[in-house]
Design a protein around this motif. Structure first.
Motif, mmCIF file in Angstrom:
data_model
loop_
_atom_site.group_PDB
_atom_site.id
_atom_site.type_symbol
_atom_site.label_atom_id
_atom_site.label_comp_id
_atom_site.label_asym_id
_atom_site.label_seq_id
_atom_site.Cartn_x
_atom_site.Cartn_y
_atom_site.Cartn_z
ATOM 1 N N PRO A 294 33.157 13.978 40.674
ATOM 2 C CA PRO A 294 34.349 13.897 39.834
ATOM 3 C C PRO A 294 35.234 12.743 40.290
ATOM 4 O O PRO A 294 35.445 12.560 41.485
ATOM 5 C CB PRO A 294 35.045 15.229 40.099
ATOM 6 N N SER A 295 35.738 11.967 39.332
ATOM 7 C CA SER A 295 36.589 10.839 39.697
ATOM 8 C C SER A 295 37.806 10.764 38.780
ATOM 9 O O SER A 295 37.692 10.854 37.557
ATOM 10 C CB SER A 295 35.785 9.537 39.604
ATOM 11 N N ALA A 296 38.976 10.607 39.388
ATOM 12 C CA ALA A 296 40.222 10.497 38.623
ATOM 13 C C ALA A 296 41.223 9.723 39.459
ATOM 14 O O ALA A 296 41.074 9.616 40.676
ATOM 15 C CB ALA A 296 40.777 11.895 38.306
ATOM 16 N N GLU A 297 42.229 9.155 38.769
ATOM 17 C CA GLU A 297 43.316 8.496 39.487
ATOM 18 C C GLU A 297 44.537 9.404 39.428
ATOM 19 O O GLU A 297 44.958 9.801 38.333
ATOM 20 C CB GLU A 297 43.621 7.126 38.872
ATOM 21 N N ASN A 298 45.104 9.737 40.578
ATOM 22 C CA ASN A 298 46.231 10.674 40.643
ATOM 23 C C ASN A 298 47.547 9.902 40.597
ATOM 24 O O ASN A 298 47.978 9.351 41.601
ATOM 25 C CB ASN A 298 46.122 11.502 41.934
ATOM 26 N N MET A 299 48.147 9.836 39.392
ATOM 27 C CA MET A 299 49.358 9.035 39.199
ATOM 28 C C MET A 299 50.476 9.862 38.576
ATOM 29 O O MET A 299 50.225 10.782 37.802
ATOM 30 C CB MET A 299 49.039 7.845 38.269
ATOM 31 N N PRO A 300 51.737 9.499 38.874
ATOM 32 C CA PRO A 300 52.867 10.153 38.223
ATOM 33 C C PRO A 300 53.198 9.414 36.930
ATOM 34 O O PRO A 300 53.151 8.183 36.885
ATOM 35 C CB PRO A 300 53.997 9.947 39.234
ATOM 36 N N ILE B 296 38.812 10.457 44.117
ATOM 37 C CA ILE B 296 40.154 10.069 43.664
ATOM 38 C C ILE B 296 40.313 8.568 43.952
ATOM 39 O O ILE B 296 40.412 8.153 45.105
ATOM 40 C CB ILE B 296 41.249 10.909 44.364
ATOM 41 N N SER B 297 40.306 7.773 42.880
ATOM 42 C CA SER B 297 40.279 6.312 43.051
ATOM 43 C C SER B 297 41.585 5.800 43.660
ATOM 44 O O SER B 297 41.598 4.784 44.343
ATOM 45 C CB SER B 297 39.990 5.624 41.717
ATOM 46 N N PHE B 298 42.664 6.517 43.405
ATOM 47 C CA PHE B 298 43.922 6.279 44.125
ATOM 48 C C PHE B 298 44.723 7.566 44.101
ATOM 49 O O PHE B 298 44.832 8.216 43.062
ATOM 50 C CB PHE B 298 44.741 5.139 43.503
ATOM 51 N N ASP B 299 45.264 7.930 45.262
ATOM 52 C CA ASP B 299 46.064 9.151 45.354
ATOM 53 C C ASP B 299 47.510 8.804 45.690
ATOM 54 O O ASP B 299 47.870 8.595 46.846
ATOM 55 C CB ASP B 299 45.475 10.080 46.429
ATOM 56 N N SER B 300 48.335 8.721 44.620
ATOM 57 C CA SER B 300 49.769 8.484 44.832
ATOM 58 C C SER B 300 50.481 9.795 45.163
ATOM 59 O O SER B 300 51.640 9.803 45.555
ATOM 60 C CB SER B 300 50.386 7.898 43.557
ATOM 61 N N GLY B 301 49.766 10.908 44.985
ATOM 62 C CA GLY B 301 50.383 12.225 45.106
ATOM 63 C C GLY B 301 50.732 12.789 43.726
ATOM 64 O O GLY B 301 50.969 13.978 43.576
ATOM 65 N N GLY B 302 50.810 11.920 42.708
ATOM 66 C CA GLY B 302 51.251 12.375 41.391
ATOM 67 C C GLY B 302 52.755 12.614 41.412
ATOM 68 O O GLY B 302 53.482 11.951 42.157
ATOM 69 N N LEU B 303 53.233 13.574 40.617
ATOM 70 C CA LEU B 303 54.679 13.835 40.611
ATOM 71 C C LEU B 303 55.161 14.315 41.982
ATOM 72 O O LEU B 303 56.291 14.044 42.380
ATOM 73 C CB LEU B 303 55.042 14.842 39.510
ATOM 74 N N SER B 304 54.318 15.018 42.730
ATOM 75 C CA SER B 304 54.643 15.368 44.130
ATOM 76 C C SER B 304 54.334 14.132 44.970
ATOM 77 O O SER B 304 53.451 14.130 45.829
ATOM 78 C CB SER B 304 53.801 16.552 44.600
ATOM 79 N N ILE B 305 55.085 13.068 44.692
ATOM 80 C CA ILE B 305 54.685 11.725 45.142
ATOM 81 C C ILE B 305 54.743 11.559 46.668
ATOM 82 O O ILE B 305 55.588 12.161 47.332
ATOM 83 C CB ILE B 305 55.556 10.662 44.415
ATOM 84 N N LYS B 306 53.820 10.756 47.173
ATOM 85 C CA LYS B 306 53.746 10.469 48.607
ATOM 86 C C LYS B 306 54.786 9.421 48.993
ATOM 87 O O LYS B 306 55.347 8.738 48.134
ATOM 88 C CB LYS B 306 52.354 9.906 48.956
ATOM 89 N N THR B 307 54.958 9.216 50.299
ATOM 90 C CA THR B 307 55.786 8.111 50.791
ATOM 91 C C THR B 307 54.961 6.822 50.743
ATOM 92 O O THR B 307 53.747 6.853 50.558
ATOM 93 C CB THR B 307 56.183 8.349 52.253
ATOM 94 N N THR B 308 55.626 5.680 50.939
ATOM 95 C CA THR B 308 54.921 4.394 50.996
ATOM 96 C C THR B 308 53.812 4.426 52.039
ATOM 97 O O THR B 308 52.673 4.050 51.772
ATOM 98 C CB THR B 308 55.920 3.282 51.351
#
Ligand code: BES
Ligand code: ZN
Ligand code: MN
Length: 503
Positions: A316-322, A267-279
């Motif tokens: 497997p590689s993906a960016e997890n974005m909302p 996961i090149s970046f994990d923002s959490g997606g719609l279940s978004i993480k905190t800063t």
């Protein structure tokens, strides 16, 4: 580039800018110290109120009266006699490595401080120096002050003439290859997500494969769709940077020999997606491809060391974005092989991409599958940030990985794949949900993955803690650590019967 060599010269005769000698806790004289006749080095060390604890060091800058050919002497504590093994040497010399990096030439008796396993001691000493002097300065402009660069050009390791020189030279080479692979994995982890998208990661892998002679296939979106990789596509759906799967093949064994299969969370970046993480939760999430980086590093080392086994990797590689195109809680994904999962939390994305790669690798009937992933915060709660968690469906494979981790000095501990917790993943609409309850989160994540490997012996390494160092460690600055590259390479070499010689 540092040139390493092995020699049986007496320490007092060795020409270099710096002579590095070990001191045992007490302090007690380590190998080479008594051979310096011009001064009582141990008294100088004691006078400085040092006891020989790991990394405690004293620089003697003027060797005029010492009767040695080296320009300066550095005494370095390696800890109590009873605990001096390869790992203690790696950690002790790793701590002072930034200082060695400032010298042009270094000579050391360090490996002689370990009483057994000379090859391992030589390998660990070289690794400590290389890994301990690692820096990530690619983004330093130099406008804000000078960027530190290394002066170190040569290191000579001194051993007694009774040691097998050829075996020691092989140990030096193993250490160089492994350290280069670890440094590359660290670079990939430290590279910000803006410059390390799934496509960029795949290009890095292709370039490495070309250089080392591995076969490399990159699966793009069309191929992933065609192949039914709904987990990878689903997690990547919210990002403008499309997902990839990187496949690498190393053929070192017979044509019919079943391969060792590897996969790692990319996961090149994990923002959490719609279940978004905190800063704060996102601060280090550029490192959520640490599993993938460790598999790439391990494959690079394997390609160069050429053990007699077959190894296949699918990363497997993906960016997890909302975004408007992101997957939502409640969505159902169709994985490679047909199983379905109900996404209750888009932040539990690692297991969704690994489900596909595990299912894909299982089709190839490998002898074992190993996955490594920065998978759960729960694993960090359980084991802290030094150890990685080990879970699997095969006792002897679990034992082999724990042994490889111990030999590499990358500590780990087993967690149980407790079967009754599987119920926490029961879903009303799909085969399973992607999250359980709060407690036991590392285990339910492992149980989720276990659904995709069938009967294949498989082991899962949850590296969420040790993949990233929040403060500097013995032989690693703050940032990506490269864990568990050395465990993986050690495991593969042992399987090929080409492990580090024990004596
Ligand atoms: N990448 C994180 C796990 C992680 C957290 C790694 C902190 C390193 C440091 C993973 O994708 C994640 O978000 N896991 C969730 C799972 C939860 C939603 C079931 C977690 O651990 O909170
Ligand atoms: Zn993640
Ligand atoms: Mn997540």
């Amino acid at each position: 580039m540092v040139m390493f060599s092995y020699s049986t010269d007496p320490p007092a005769d060795a020409r270099a800018d710096l002579l590095v000698l070990p001191v045992l806790e007490g302090p007690e004289a380590g190998p080479g110290i008594r051979e310096v006749k011009g001064a009582d080095l141990l008294s100088l060390y004691t006078d400085a109120k040092l006891r020989g604890k790991r990394g405690e060091h004293l620089l003697i800058p003027d060797t005029g009266a010492l009767g040695v050919r080296a320009g300066a002497v550095l005494l370095v504590g390696v800890g109590p006699r009873s605990s001096i093994d390869a790992d203690a040497l790696r950690r002790a010399i790793g701590k002072v490595a930034p200082q060695l990096a400032k010298r042009g030439s270094v000579v050391t008796t360090f490996p002689q401080a370990a009483r057994r396993s000379h090859g391992e001691a030589v390998q660990a000493t070289v690794e400590g120096i290389l890994l301990g002097s690692y820096r990530f300065s690619r983004y330093k402009s130099g406008l804000d002050g000078p960027v530190e660069t290394d002066a170190l050009a040569s290191v000579t390791l001194l051993g007694p003439s009774r040691w097998d020189s050829r075996a020691m030279k092989a140990a030096v080479r193993r250490a160089e290859v492994v350290s280069d692979a670890v440094a590359w994995a660290r670079d990939l982890v430290n590279t910000p997500a803006i410059d390390c998208t799934p496509d960029r990661l795949a290009r890095e892998a292709q370039a490495m494969a070309e250089e080392t002679g591995l076969e490399c296939t990159v699966w793009g979106e069309a191929e992933l769709k065609e192949g039914g990789f709904g987990g990878i596509l689903g997690v990547g759906a919210g990002s403008v940077n499309p997902p990839r799967m990187i496949e690498l093949v190393y053929r070192g064994g017979g044509k019919t020999q079943a391969p060792i299969a590897l996969t790692g969370k990319g996961i090149s970046f994990d923002s959490g997606g719609l279940s978004i993480k905190t800063t704060e939760g996102m601060e280090w999430m550029k490192g959520d491809m640490g599993g993938a980086a460790s598999i790439l590093g391990a494959m690079k080392a394997i390609a160069r060391l050429k053990p007699k086994v077959n190894v296949v990797a699918a990363i497997p590689s993906a960016e997890n974005m909302p975004s408007g195109s992101a997957i939502r809680p409640g969505d159902v994904l169709h994985h490679r092989g047909g199983k379905t999962s109900e996404v209750m939390n888009t932040d539990a994305e690692g297991r969704l991409v690994l489900a596909d790669s595990l299912a894909y690798l299982t089709e190839q009937q490998p002898r074992v599958i190993i996955d490594t992933a920065t998978l759960t915060g729960a694993c960090m709660v359980a084991l802290g940030d030094e150890l990685f968690g080990v879970m699997g469906n095969d006792r002897s494979l679990i034992r082999d990985l724990l042994a490889a981790s111990e030999a590499a000095g990358e500590p780990a501990w087993e967690l149980p794949l407790w079967p009754t917790y599987r119920r926490m993943l029961d879903s009303e609409v799909a085969d399973f949900k992607n999250v359980g309850k709060r407690y036991g989160g590392a285990i339910t994540a492992g149980l989720f993955l276990s659904q995709f490997v069938g009967d294949t012996p498989w082991v899962h390494l949850d590296i969420a803690g040790p993949a990233f160092a929040e403060k500097a460690q013995d032989y690693c600055p703050k940032g990506g650590t490269g864990v568990p590259v050395r465990t993986l390479v050690g495991y593969v070499l042992t399987q090929a019967g080409a492990g580090t010689s024990r004596r």
